[in-house]
Enzyme design. Structure first.
Site, PDB file in Angstrom:
ATOM      1  N   SER A  24       0.823  -1.201   0.000  1.00 46.35           N
ATOM      2  CA  SER A  24       0.000   0.000   0.000  1.00 46.35           C
ATOM      3  C   SER A  24       0.860   1.255   0.000  1.00 46.35           C
ATOM      4  O   SER A  24       1.604   1.501  -0.930  1.00 46.35           O
ATOM      5  CB  SER A  24      -0.967  -0.026   1.190  1.00 46.35           C
ATOM      6  OG  SER A  24      -1.877   1.043   1.112  1.00 46.35           O
ATOM      7  N   ASP A  64      -0.833   1.145  -4.737  1.00 52.71           N
ATOM      8  CA  ASP A  64      -1.788   0.136  -5.205  1.00 52.71           C
ATOM      9  C   ASP A  64      -3.126   0.746  -5.586  1.00 52.71           C
ATOM     10  O   ASP A  64      -4.089   0.030  -5.872  1.00 52.71           O
ATOM     11  CB  ASP A  64      -1.975  -0.981  -4.177  1.00 52.71           C
ATOM     12  CG  ASP A  64      -2.558  -0.494  -2.862  1.00 52.71           C
ATOM     13  OD1 ASP A  64      -2.368   0.699  -2.524  1.00 52.71           O
ATOM     14  OD2 ASP A  64      -3.173  -1.293  -2.139  1.00 52.71           O
TER      15      ASP A  64
END
Length: 568
Positions: free
Chosen positions: A156, A313
């Site tokens: 992330s 992401d």
């Protein structure tokens, strides 16, 4: 120290160890056995951190620093985890398949292909994207191809030294605690250097068919807020600066904006192409101003209506808007407030509000949406922190035949979703909605900052803030656990001159799943929530205050923040 050396030597001596990882450990072992005292001490500390535990596997999968060791992300921990997941899948599904995607991080493609090889060897068919794609596109592919499991390789928004391995179930949600527990048991029973072999299965490369299906699903969630001609003209007149922060959002976000008619998009050149080193943005978190710096520089140069920034992401999006000639950053709560109001208003005005509509927010998000929702006859559902809980609630609605009731969900950490085509936050969907919203208000002569001001004047000034305290390594983990134990045992009786009215321990309350979270509600209604992060070595504290004016609310937050910092 001898135990530490035994651990590292057991890896070095294993003939299955990846050659690059072996070289890394050999250098570390040399440092531990030679050099000055400081070098040796640092080497032993590093060895201990790499091997003192297994990389933790939970409902968020794996996440850790890249490198050799049991407490690191590497091809061996990825293989071990995938073998555990594969065993679970094969025991629960007939003829199962797995969907796989990855972002731009270091080794993401390698880890994705490693996971694919393991699944194939375990007799599980694999669908893998032909290029990096966002986390929500993985959730979509899992559902679209009716897979038993989905794997997203990403860490992330963590710094570049991290990578991760997220596991999704057949509904496109991150796996439940019970499923994660069974997978963990399988993983712990699997030798990290286990030989992989067995049945061959089918490999399918996902290309334009799956991608276009995802784009169309996103676009199906666009709002109607005028005639086709009015919306087309307004979106065509909108100017946007966009940065994918060297991540997976570059092509999907631009493609969807192009398809809905947003033609004036300037991309931050230094952050356009995939690069896991994030050279101009060491901490690619759109919550942080530093991450948006290059975008803000371009914003000042071209004076657009909007700045959008997606994380690596591409499941979260940061936003800045023009306000009195300069860029104003919006918080995750403020964007959530604006989007809920826009979606409710558009649905109500154009007859698109479903029966028994519901919106969802997490317990640490602003409470202001509750008042907006009430005005539109929309129910508010609260969940624990983490979009997986919003995804699980959408799945509950679907099983009950009520998925159309869901109109929007958000969390304060810049995650949003307006549809049920995926079960995770989606920055591609959010970018589209934010552009629609900005174009709508621009046509009315308003900015997003101006509309937000109108909402504050109507509902009161809800001001939220986030404090983060970092606790690295084994020692840090014990310190963080100690703080949580202390707060449970001896909660503060008074904070910032306000008496404690109630403490809610989410380990013992019955309305939501158990979680290591504490909420402290003060006599004036202000509150703060304390929770260890599930993805970073951090203790997070969420502050929430309301005032008749912005100045009063901000003063309350500042007072609360000062007291909590000294307490922690």
């Amino acid at each position: 120290m001898s135990e530490d050396l035994e651990k590292i030597e057991s890896w070095i001596s294993n003939d299955k160890l990846d050659s690059c990882l072996r070289a890394e450990l050999e250098q570390l072992a040399d440092n531990a056995g030679s050099g000055d005292a400081a070098t040796r001490e640092a080497a032993f500390e590093e060895i201990n951190d790499r091997f003192y535990k297994e990389l933790e596997f939970g409902t968020g999968g794996l996440r850790g620093v890249l490198g050799a060791g049991t407490n690191r992300m590497n091809v061996h921990t990825v293989r071990q985890a995938t073998l555990g997941v594969a065993k679970y899948v094969n025991s629960h599904f007939d003829r199962p398949s797995a969907a796989i995607s990855y972002d731009s991080r270091i080794n993401s493609e390698l880890f994705a292909k490693t996971a694919a090889d393991v699944f194939l060897a375990c007799g599980i068919d694999v669908y893998i994207y032909d290029a990096l794609m966002p986390a929500p596109a993985l959730s979509f592919a899992t559902r679209f191809h009716k897979c038993a499991v989905g794997i997203m390789i990403t860490a992330s928004h963590n710094p570049c030294k991290y990578n991760g391995y997220k596991v999704y179930n057949e509904e496109g949600c991150q796996v439940t605690a019970s499923a994660a527990g069974e997978m963990l048991k399988n993983i712990m029973e699997t030798d990290i250097f286990a030989k992989i072999g067995g049945a061959a299965a089918k490999l399918t490369i996902m290309g334009d068919e799956t991608k276009n299906a995802y784009y169309e699903a996103v676009i199906s969630e666009k709002m109607v807020w005028g005639s086709e001609e009015e919306m087309r003209e307004a979106l065509g007149a909108l100017s946007v600066v966009y940065t994918p922060l060297n991540g997976a959002g570059n092509i999907p976000v631009r493609e969807v904006l192009k398809r809905i008619g947003v033609g004036n998009v300037r991309v931050v050149a230094e952050q356009e192409l995939p690069d896991g080193n994030f050279p101009t943005c060491p901490y690619p978190n759109p919550e942080k101003r530093e991450a948006l710096q290059k975008g803000l520089e371009l914003f000042e140069e071209v004076a657009p209506d909007l700045l959008l920034a997606t994380d690596p992401d591409s499941d979260r999006v940061g936003v800045a808007v023009g306000d009195s000639g300069s860029a104003a950053l919006l918080t995750g709560n403020e964007v959530g407030i604006l989007l809920l109001d826009f979606i409710c208003g558009a649905r109500a005005a154009y007859g698109a509000m479903p029966e028994n509509p519901v919106a969802v927010r997490t317990i640490v998000s602003s409470k202001m949406p509750d008042l907006i929702a009430e005005d539109y006859g929309v129910a508010i559902k609260t969940t624990l922190t983490g979009f997986k809980y919003i995804g699980e609630y959408i799945a509950e609605l679907e099983r009950a035949g009520r998925e159309k009731s869901y109109i929007f969900g958000f969390e304060e950490s810049y995650g949003y979703l307006s549809g049920t085509y995926v079960r995770d936050k989606d920055a591609v969907n959010a970018a589209m909605l934010i552009c629609q919203m900005a174009a709508c208000y621009k046509r009315q002569g308003k900015t997003l900052a101006g509309r937000l001001g109108e909402l504050y004047e109507k509902y009161g000034y809800f001001i939220n803030n986030l404090l983060e305290f970092t606790f690295e390594g084994e020692k840090g983990m014990h310190e963080m656990n100690g703080i949580m134990a202390m707060l449970r045992k001896k909660p503060p009786r008074e904070i910032a001159g306000k008496k404690l009215a109630q403490m809610v321990d989410y380990k013992t309350q019955r309305d939501l799943p158990q979680a290591d979270v504490l909420e402290f509600i003060l006599e004036n209604g202000s509150c703060f929530i304390v929770r260890p992060s599930g993805t970073e070595p951090k203790l997070k504290i969420y502050l929430s205050c309301k005032g008749a004016t912005r100045q009063l609310a901000e003063a309350e937050v500042e007072s609360l923040e000062k007291e909590i910092r000294s307490m922690i």
